[in-house]
Design an enzyme around this catalytic site. Sequence first.
Site, PDB file in Angstrom:
ATOM      1  N   ASP A 160     -57.751 -16.929   7.872  1.00  0.00           N
ATOM      2  CA  ASP A 160     -56.437 -17.544   8.026  1.00  0.00           C
ATOM      3  C   ASP A 160     -55.874 -17.343   9.427  1.00  0.00           C
ATOM      4  O   ASP A 160     -56.437 -16.613  10.233  1.00  0.00           O
ATOM      5  CB  ASP A 160     -55.456 -16.980   6.971  1.00  0.00           C
ATOM      6  CG  ASP A 160     -55.579 -15.464   6.807  1.00  0.00           C
ATOM      7  OD1 ASP A 160     -56.098 -14.813   7.740  1.00  0.00           O
ATOM      8  OD2 ASP A 160     -55.162 -14.948   5.774  1.00  0.00           O
ATOM      9  N   HIS A 181     -52.554 -11.526  -3.169  1.00  0.00           N
ATOM     10  CA  HIS A 181     -53.105 -12.656  -2.423  1.00  0.00           C
ATOM     11  C   HIS A 181     -54.415 -12.276  -1.730  1.00  0.00           C
ATOM     12  O   HIS A 181     -54.630 -11.121  -1.378  1.00  0.00           O
ATOM     13  CB  HIS A 181     -52.089 -13.254  -1.432  1.00  0.00           C
ATOM     14  CG  HIS A 181     -51.828 -12.479  -0.183  1.00  0.00           C
ATOM     15  ND1 HIS A 181     -50.572 -12.367   0.373  1.00  0.00           N
ATOM     16  CD2 HIS A 181     -52.638 -11.794   0.652  1.00  0.00           C
ATOM     17  CE1 HIS A 181     -50.633 -11.652   1.472  1.00  0.00           C
ATOM     18  NE2 HIS A 181     -51.882 -11.278   1.668  1.00  0.00           N
TER      19      HIS A 181
HETATM   20  C1  GLP Z   1     -52.733 -10.193   5.268  1.00  0.00           C
HETATM   21  C2  GLP Z   1     -53.940 -11.145   5.379  1.00  0.00           C
HETATM   22  C3  GLP Z   1     -54.933 -10.890   4.294  1.00  0.00           C
HETATM   23  C4  GLP Z   1     -54.985  -9.400   4.049  1.00  0.00           C
HETATM   24  C5  GLP Z   1     -53.715  -8.968   3.402  1.00  0.00           C
HETATM   25  C6  GLP Z   1     -53.584  -7.458   3.241  1.00  0.00           C
HETATM   26  O1  GLP Z   1     -51.532 -10.739   5.536  1.00  0.00           O
HETATM   27  N1  GLP Z   1     -53.666 -12.532   5.470  1.00  0.00           N
HETATM   28  O2  GLP Z   1     -56.206 -11.433   4.636  1.00  0.00           O
HETATM   29  O3  GLP Z   1     -56.048  -9.073   3.196  1.00  0.00           O
HETATM   30  O4  GLP Z   1     -52.597  -9.547   4.032  1.00  0.00           O
HETATM   31  O5  GLP Z   1     -53.333  -6.825   4.442  1.00  0.00           O
HETATM   32  P1  GLP Z   1     -53.579  -5.286   4.691  1.00  0.00           P
HETATM   33  O6  GLP Z   1     -55.050  -5.083   4.628  1.00  0.00           O
HETATM   34  O7  GLP Z   1     -53.042  -5.001   6.062  1.00  0.00           O
HETATM   35  O8  GLP Z   1     -52.862  -4.565   3.627  1.00  0.00           O
END
Ligand code: GLP
Length: 267
Positions: A71, A142
Amino acid sequence: MDVIICRDDAEVGAYAAAKVAKVAQAVQKVGKNVVIGVATGSSPLATYAALAKLVEDGKLDLSQASAFALDEYVGLPQGHPESYREVIRRTVAEPLRMRSDRVHVPDGFADDLEQAAADYEQAIKDAGGVDVQILGVGSNGHIGFNEPTSSLNSRTRIKTLTPRTRADNARFFDTPEQVPHHCLTQGLGTIMDARHCVLVASGQGKAEAVKAVVEGPITAMFPGSVLQMHPAATVIVDEAAASALELGDYYRQMYDNLPDWQRVVLG
Ligand code: GLP
């Protein structure tokens, strides 16, 4: 779905890197260039560090590999240090010694975002599809930026970030208002096309999301739960992220009794 419970985040990274390397080496063995799907966020950083070590030690060569990011934000200026193009360059392409022209990120800067989304789908197809997709999970379940209520069949498209995701990601920006409202993200259908999926999560803050992904009903309210339909998904979590799992003892017992041929050897 394989669920692997590790002691801590470093072990999660080591196990995930070993799994990714195993897939990469199998693809390379049949003379193909491996295609790796990569995620941003804090979760996969230990995996990238462990992969970088394998590359450094000469155990893994990704110089001919391609990468596709999940993304990108929409609305940041080109070159912004928190744009995913920059994050992927810093955390993936450089440490893993990948060719920059083979590392792809959705073009969130394009004038025509719908065209950029369609082009991204085509680029993944042209590369032969993703062999192994590395995933984190948001606190709301998500994957990529497929927020709750995303179609389980969705393809790359523009999405609006939820207030919770914007708040979670505010730590990367000077002020919470600077977090963009929109993004381009691979869809859940796009992610499900990857031949292997490896989801990593650490910390108590992910316990609820991990439970929903692994043991909850398959529902667009927890988009990561779609991975229950994937034929080759591995979820690798530390003890804290595993703490809400109902069948934790079963996953541990299963792992302790894995036959050697199924075992992923830590590098
Ligand atoms: C982000 C990304 C995701 C990621 C998620 C968790 O915003 N778009 O791909 O897996 O949120 O983030 P983190 O690993 O920093 O908790």
